[in-house]
Scaffold this motif. Structure first.
Motif, PDB file in Angstrom:
ATOM      1  N   GLN A 178       1.115   2.577  -2.856  1.00 19.36           N
ATOM      2  CA  GLN A 178       1.663   3.289  -1.700  1.00 19.36           C
ATOM      3  C   GLN A 178       1.241   4.758  -1.696  1.00 19.36           C
ATOM      4  O   GLN A 178       0.890   5.309  -0.649  1.00 19.36           O
ATOM      5  CB  GLN A 178       3.194   3.164  -1.669  1.00 19.36           C
TER       6      GLN A 178
ATOM      7  N   LYS B  43      -2.384   4.980  -0.708  1.00 18.33           N
ATOM      8  CA  LYS B  43      -2.518   4.792   0.744  1.00 18.33           C
ATOM      9  C   LYS B  43      -2.182   6.087   1.471  1.00 18.33           C
ATOM     10  O   LYS B  43      -2.883   6.486   2.400  1.00 18.33           O
ATOM     11  CB  LYS B  43      -1.598   3.676   1.232  1.00 18.33           C
ATOM     12  N   SER B  44      -1.100   6.730   1.052  1.00 20.84           N
ATOM     13  CA  SER B  44      -0.694   7.983   1.687  1.00 20.84           C
ATOM     14  C   SER B  44      -1.744   9.071   1.511  1.00 20.84           C
ATOM     15  O   SER B  44      -1.952   9.902   2.392  1.00 20.84           O
ATOM     16  CB  SER B  44       0.639   8.469   1.110  1.00 20.84           C
TER      17      SER B  44
ATOM     18  N   LYS C 100      -4.855   8.435   1.263  1.00 19.15           N
ATOM     19  CA  LYS C 100      -6.090   7.901   1.845  1.00 19.15           C
ATOM     20  C   LYS C 100      -7.204   7.805   0.804  1.00 19.15           C
ATOM     21  O   LYS C 100      -8.373   8.037   1.094  1.00 19.15           O
ATOM     22  CB  LYS C 100      -6.523   8.731   3.048  1.00 19.15           C
TER      23      LYS C 100
ATOM     24  N   LYS D  33      -8.993   5.288  -0.902  1.00 16.22           N
ATOM     25  CA  LYS D  33      -9.285   3.845  -0.837  1.00 16.22           C
ATOM     26  C   LYS D  33      -9.751   3.298  -2.186  1.00 16.22           C
ATOM     27  O   LYS D  33      -9.398   2.171  -2.551  1.00 16.22           O
ATOM     28  CB  LYS D  33     -10.364   3.570   0.213  1.00 16.22           C
TER      29      LYS D  33
ATOM     30  N   GLN E 196      -6.750   2.997  -4.453  1.00 15.78           N
ATOM     31  CA  GLN E 196      -5.924   1.920  -3.909  1.00 15.78           C
ATOM     32  C   GLN E 196      -6.484   0.561  -4.313  1.00 15.78           C
ATOM     33  O   GLN E 196      -5.749  -0.307  -4.790  1.00 15.78           O
ATOM     34  CB  GLN E 196      -5.853   2.031  -2.391  1.00 15.78           C
TER      35      GLN E 196
ATOM     36  N   GLU F  62      -4.708  -2.198  -6.686  1.00 15.72           N
ATOM     37  CA  GLU F  62      -4.478  -3.538  -6.156  1.00 15.72           C
ATOM     38  C   GLU F  62      -5.117  -4.602  -7.050  1.00 15.72           C
ATOM     39  O   GLU F  62      -4.527  -5.668  -7.266  1.00 15.72           O
ATOM     40  CB  GLU F  62      -5.022  -3.641  -4.728  1.00 15.72           C
TER      41      GLU F  62
END
Length: 81
Positions: free
Chosen positions: A58, A61-62, A64, A66, A69, A73
């Motif tokens: 999260q 994502k905030s 940005k 990628k 992230q 993941e």
């Protein structure tokens, strides 16, 4: 590292995370969550590691970020197989 050093590392991450959140440095917070996940795994706390990864996703994502992230993941997916 032995257990005591992992415990110390975990304690040292708490104020860093609080400072990153206060400063609204989501990218930094995401990296700290990633480090927390590693510490939790070394301590045998899988559920806490998963929670840290989810929080890190999260934050990434905030921010940005990628690449971070996707990395978080991918690490989380290892637990969801």
């Amino acid at each position: 590292m032995d257990r005591e050093k992992w415990d110390l590392a975990g304690l040292q991450l708490q104020p860093a995370l609080a400072a990153a959140q206060l400063a609204k440095e989501d990218g930094t917070a995401a990296w700290i969550y990633s480090a927390q996940a590693r510490v939790f795994l070394k301590q045998g706390k899988q559920a806490d590691a998963v929670a840290a990864l989810k929080s890190g996703i999260q934050a990434a994502k905030s921010a940005k970020d990628k690449d971070l992230q996707k990395s978080l993941e991918a690490n989380l997916a290892k637990f969801e197989r």
